[in-house]
Scaffold this motif. Structure first.
Motif, PDB file in Angstrom:
ATOM      1  N   ARG A  13       0.535  -1.274  -0.004  1.00 55.71           N
ATOM      2  CA  ARG A  13       0.419  -0.329  -0.471  1.00 55.71           C
ATOM      3  C   ARG A  13       0.707   1.271  -0.394  1.00 55.71           C
ATOM      4  NH1 ARG A  13      -5.127   1.690   3.537  1.00 55.71           N
ATOM      5  NH2 ARG A  13      -5.888   3.725   3.032  1.00 55.71           N
ATOM      6  N   VAL A  14       1.953   1.481   1.019  1.00 62.37           N
ATOM      7  CA  VAL A  14       2.682   2.532   0.748  1.00 62.37           C
ATOM      8  C   VAL A  14       3.312   2.160  -0.782  1.00 62.37           C
ATOM      9  CG1 VAL A  14       4.845   3.389   1.416  1.00 62.37           C
ATOM     10  CG2 VAL A  14       3.405   2.265   3.238  1.00 62.37           C
ATOM     11  N   ALA A  15       4.087   1.687  -1.568  1.00 58.97           N
ATOM     12  CA  ALA A  15       4.152   1.580  -2.358  1.00 58.97           C
ATOM     13  C   ALA A  15       3.120   2.213  -3.415  1.00 58.97           C
ATOM     14  CB  ALA A  15       5.013   0.473  -2.849  1.00 58.97           C
ATOM     15  N   TYR A  16       2.314   1.681  -3.063  1.00 59.79           N
ATOM     16  CA  TYR A  16       1.250   2.052  -4.115  1.00 59.79           C
ATOM     17  C   TYR A  16       0.949   3.358  -4.158  1.00 59.79           C
ATOM     18  CZ  TYR A  16      -3.671   1.668  -6.668  1.00 59.79           C
ATOM     19  OH  TYR A  16      -4.515   2.152  -8.102  1.00 59.79           O
ATOM     20  N   GLU A  17       0.390   4.509  -2.660  1.00 56.96           N
ATOM     21  CA  GLU A  17       0.180   5.300  -2.415  1.00 56.96           C
ATOM     22  C   GLU A  17       0.938   6.392  -2.602  1.00 56.96           C
ATOM     23  OE1 GLU A  17      -3.802   4.807   0.104  1.00 56.96           O
ATOM     24  OE2 GLU A  17      -1.928   4.785   0.842  1.00 56.96           O
ATOM     25  N   THR A  18       2.377   6.264  -2.563  1.00 56.33           N
ATOM     26  CA  THR A  18       3.660   6.982  -2.741  1.00 56.33           C
ATOM     27  C   THR A  18       4.488   7.151  -3.576  1.00 56.33           C
ATOM     28  OG1 THR A  18       5.009   6.113  -1.128  1.00 56.33           O
ATOM     29  CG2 THR A  18       3.421   6.824  -0.199  1.00 56.33           C
ATOM     30  N   THR A  19       3.971   6.541  -4.710  1.00 58.69           N
ATOM     31  CA  THR A  19       4.983   6.429  -5.647  1.00 58.69           C
ATOM     32  C   THR A  19       4.916   6.205  -6.951  1.00 58.69           C
ATOM     33  OG1 THR A  19       5.754   3.861  -5.773  1.00 58.69           O
ATOM     34  CG2 THR A  19       6.873   4.680  -3.899  1.00 58.69           C
ATOM     35  N   ALA A  20       5.470   6.289  -7.881  1.00 63.19           N
ATOM     36  CA  ALA A  20       4.880   6.249  -9.287  1.00 63.19           C
ATOM     37  C   ALA A  20       5.145   5.039 -10.114  1.00 63.19           C
ATOM     38  CB  ALA A  20       5.388   7.547  -9.998  1.00 63.19           C
ATOM     39  N   VAL A  21       5.644   4.603  -9.412  1.00 62.37           N
ATOM     40  CA  VAL A  21       6.046   2.547 -10.145  1.00 62.37           C
ATOM     41  C   VAL A  21       4.841   1.565 -10.178  1.00 62.37           C
ATOM     42  CG1 VAL A  21       7.170   0.451  -8.950  1.00 62.37           C
ATOM     43  CG2 VAL A  21       8.218   2.439  -8.005  1.00 62.37           C
ATOM     44  N   GLY A  22       5.011   1.716 -11.504  1.00 62.62           N
ATOM     45  CA  GLY A  22       3.908   1.048 -12.090  1.00 62.62           C
ATOM     46  C   GLY A  22       3.264   0.173 -11.469  1.00 62.62           C
ATOM     47  N   LEU A  23       1.809  -0.369 -11.183  1.00 61.07           N
ATOM     48  CA  LEU A  23       1.845  -1.671 -10.303  1.00 61.07           C
ATOM     49  C   LEU A  23       2.147  -2.721 -10.962  1.00 61.07           C
ATOM     50  CD1 LEU A  23      -1.323  -2.262  -8.399  1.00 61.07           C
ATOM     51  CD2 LEU A  23      -2.606  -2.197 -10.906  1.00 61.07           C
ATOM     52  N   ARG A  24       2.091  -2.967 -11.749  1.00 58.03           N
ATOM     53  CA  ARG A  24       2.817  -4.022 -12.424  1.00 58.03           C
ATOM     54  C   ARG A  24       4.423  -4.602 -11.834  1.00 58.03           C
ATOM     55  NH1 ARG A  24       0.032  -7.446 -16.139  1.00 58.03           N
ATOM     56  NH2 ARG A  24      -0.872  -6.132 -17.587  1.00 58.03           N
ATOM     57  N   ASP A  25       4.801  -3.411 -11.772  1.00 56.05           N
ATOM     58  CA  ASP A  25       6.235  -3.964 -10.904  1.00 56.05           C
ATOM     59  C   ASP A  25       6.382  -3.440  -9.932  1.00 56.05           C
ATOM     60  OD1 ASP A  25       7.595  -3.306 -13.425  1.00 56.05           O
ATOM     61  OD2 ASP A  25       7.460  -0.850 -13.349  1.00 56.05           O
ATOM     62  N   ILE A  26       4.891  -2.679  -8.545  1.00 56.08           N
ATOM     63  CA  ILE A  26       4.586  -3.505  -7.142  1.00 56.08           C
ATOM     64  C   ILE A  26       4.358  -4.430  -7.261  1.00 56.08           C
ATOM     65  CG2 ILE A  26       2.957  -2.896  -5.368  1.00 56.08           C
ATOM     66  CD1 ILE A  26       3.337   0.117  -6.393  1.00 56.08           C
ATOM     67  N   ALA A  27       3.895  -5.271  -8.229  1.00 63.56           N
ATOM     68  CA  ALA A  27       3.328  -6.614  -7.837  1.00 63.56           C
ATOM     69  C   ALA A  27       4.139  -7.748  -7.476  1.00 63.56           C
ATOM     70  CB  ALA A  27       1.908  -6.728  -9.125  1.00 63.56           C
ATOM     71  N   ARG A  48      -3.707   6.487  -5.498  1.00 59.02           N
ATOM     72  CA  ARG A  48      -2.400   6.556  -6.045  1.00 59.02           C
ATOM     73  C   ARG A  48      -1.677   7.638  -5.996  1.00 59.02           C
ATOM     74  NH1 ARG A  48       0.866   2.399  -8.115  1.00 59.02           N
ATOM     75  NH2 ARG A  48       2.358   3.687  -9.234  1.00 59.02           N
ATOM     76  N   PRO A  49      -0.462   8.952  -6.374  1.00 63.43           N
ATOM     77  CA  PRO A  49      -0.176   9.723  -6.223  1.00 63.43           C
ATOM     78  C   PRO A  49      -0.699  10.812  -7.075  1.00 63.43           C
ATOM     79  CG  PRO A  49       2.040   8.246  -5.746  1.00 63.43           C
ATOM     80  CD  PRO A  49       0.771   7.322  -6.738  1.00 63.43           C
ATOM     81  N   GLY A  50      -1.250  11.801  -6.287  1.00 66.87           N
ATOM     82  CA  GLY A  50      -1.909  12.806  -7.128  1.00 66.87           C
ATOM     83  C   GLY A  50      -3.475  12.883  -7.185  1.00 66.87           C
ATOM     84  N   GLU A  51      -3.874  11.647  -6.816  1.00 69.62           N
ATOM     85  CA  GLU A  51      -5.473  11.303  -7.286  1.00 69.62           C
ATOM     86  C   GLU A  51      -6.200  11.469  -5.958  1.00 69.62           C
ATOM     87  OE1 GLU A  51      -6.219   6.747  -6.733  1.00 69.62           O
ATOM     88  OE2 GLU A  51      -5.864   6.463  -8.994  1.00 69.62           O
ATOM     89  N   ALA A  52      -7.043  12.294  -6.203  1.00 69.74           N
ATOM     90  CA  ALA A  52      -7.775  13.048  -5.315  1.00 69.74           C
ATOM     91  C   ALA A  52      -8.854  12.300  -4.860  1.00 69.74           C
ATOM     92  CB  ALA A  52      -8.612  13.432  -6.424  1.00 69.74           C
ATOM     93  N   PRO A  53      -9.991  12.020  -3.456  1.00 71.21           N
ATOM     94  CA  PRO A  53     -10.269  11.090  -2.787  1.00 71.21           C
ATOM     95  C   PRO A  53     -12.377  11.280  -3.573  1.00 71.21           C
ATOM     96  CG  PRO A  53     -10.102  12.517  -1.236  1.00 71.21           C
ATOM     97  CD  PRO A  53      -8.882  12.618  -2.350  1.00 71.21           C
ATOM     98  N   PRO A  54     -12.604  10.527  -4.093  1.00 71.74           N
ATOM     99  CA  PRO A  54     -13.621  10.047  -4.725  1.00 71.74           C
ATOM    100  C   PRO A  54     -15.365  12.181  -3.329  1.00 71.74           C
ATOM    101  CG  PRO A  54     -13.869   8.458  -3.674  1.00 71.74           C
ATOM    102  CD  PRO A  54     -12.290   8.890  -3.061  1.00 71.74           C
ATOM    103  N   LEU A  55     -15.681  12.250  -3.999  1.00 72.96           N
ATOM    104  CA  LEU A  55     -16.755  12.573  -3.688  1.00 72.96           C
ATOM    105  C   LEU A  55     -18.116  12.269  -2.949  1.00 72.96           C
ATOM    106  CD1 LEU A  55     -16.837  16.133  -5.984  1.00 72.96           C
ATOM    107  CD2 LEU A  55     -15.757  16.194  -3.716  1.00 72.96           C
ATOM    108  N   PRO A  56     -18.485  12.622  -1.827  1.00 72.34           N
ATOM    109  CA  PRO A  56     -19.477  12.203  -1.239  1.00 72.34           C
ATOM    110  C   PRO A  56     -20.303  11.941  -2.732  1.00 72.34           C
ATOM    111  CG  PRO A  56     -19.149  13.828  -0.501  1.00 72.34           C
ATOM    112  CD  PRO A  56     -17.867  13.587  -1.056  1.00 72.34           C
TER     113      PRO A  56
END
Length: 164
Positions: A13-27, A48-56
């Motif tokens: 999760r840390v790698a997913y949310e804090t880096t620009a590393v691709g999903l396949r590379d993280i996996a 992912r970095p730069g994504e905004a949470p969805p609005l309710p």
């Protein structure tokens, strides 16, 4: 595929949310499929970095506003109880908390006004809420300052320099 521990999923999760590393590379780094990581990310609302949470949606927004109102009322009730029990005056942190809650409600009201459609509930009347809070605090203060309160009054009154 091996079953991962909670610590390993936390690292993913840390790698997913804090880096620009691709999903396949993280996996690949953790020896799991990219589909498994994607499913975890979706289920647990990872961003992912730069994504905004969805609005309710409308219903979730109404619940949030109702919770804010309840929180505001609870804070005021706690202040009233402290006054009634002679446990001291309104502290600066209490005034700040109420001020932040009031600003949050005001912001939500402005957002709602911009997206309000014909069938939606009326916007929050923040001025009436502030006036009601100030009246309640003045009533409590008029009953006399409890023993042990600091000289010069409390920090929450509208005429004492702290916005309500």
């Amino acid at each position: 595929m091996p079953e991962l521990s909670l610590d390993q999923w936390a690292a993913i999760r840390v790698a997913y949310e804090t880096t620009a590393v691709g999903l396949r590379d993280i996996a690949a780094t953790y020896g799991v499929s990219h589909v498994s990581v994607a499913k975890h990310a979706e289920r647990e609302s990872w961003l992912r970095p730069g994504e905004a949470p969805p609005l309710p949606d409308g219903a979730a927004e109404e619940k949030l506003v109702a919770r804010l109102y309840r929180t505001f009322e609870r804070q005021v009730a706690e202040l009233e109880l402290r006054f009634a029990n002679g446990e001291g005056g309104v502290e600066e942190k209490d005034a700040r908390t109420l001020s932040v809650l009031a600003r949050t409600l005001e912001t939500l009201a402005k957002l709602r006004e911009g997206t309000d459609d014909a069938g939606a509930a009326a916007p929050v009347d923040i001025e009436a809420l502030r006036a009601r809070l100030q009246k309640r605090l003045e009533q409590l203060d008029a009953e006399g300052e409890p023993a042990g309160s600091p000289a010069g009054g409390t920090a929450a009154g509208g005429d004492r320099g702290v916005p309500v």
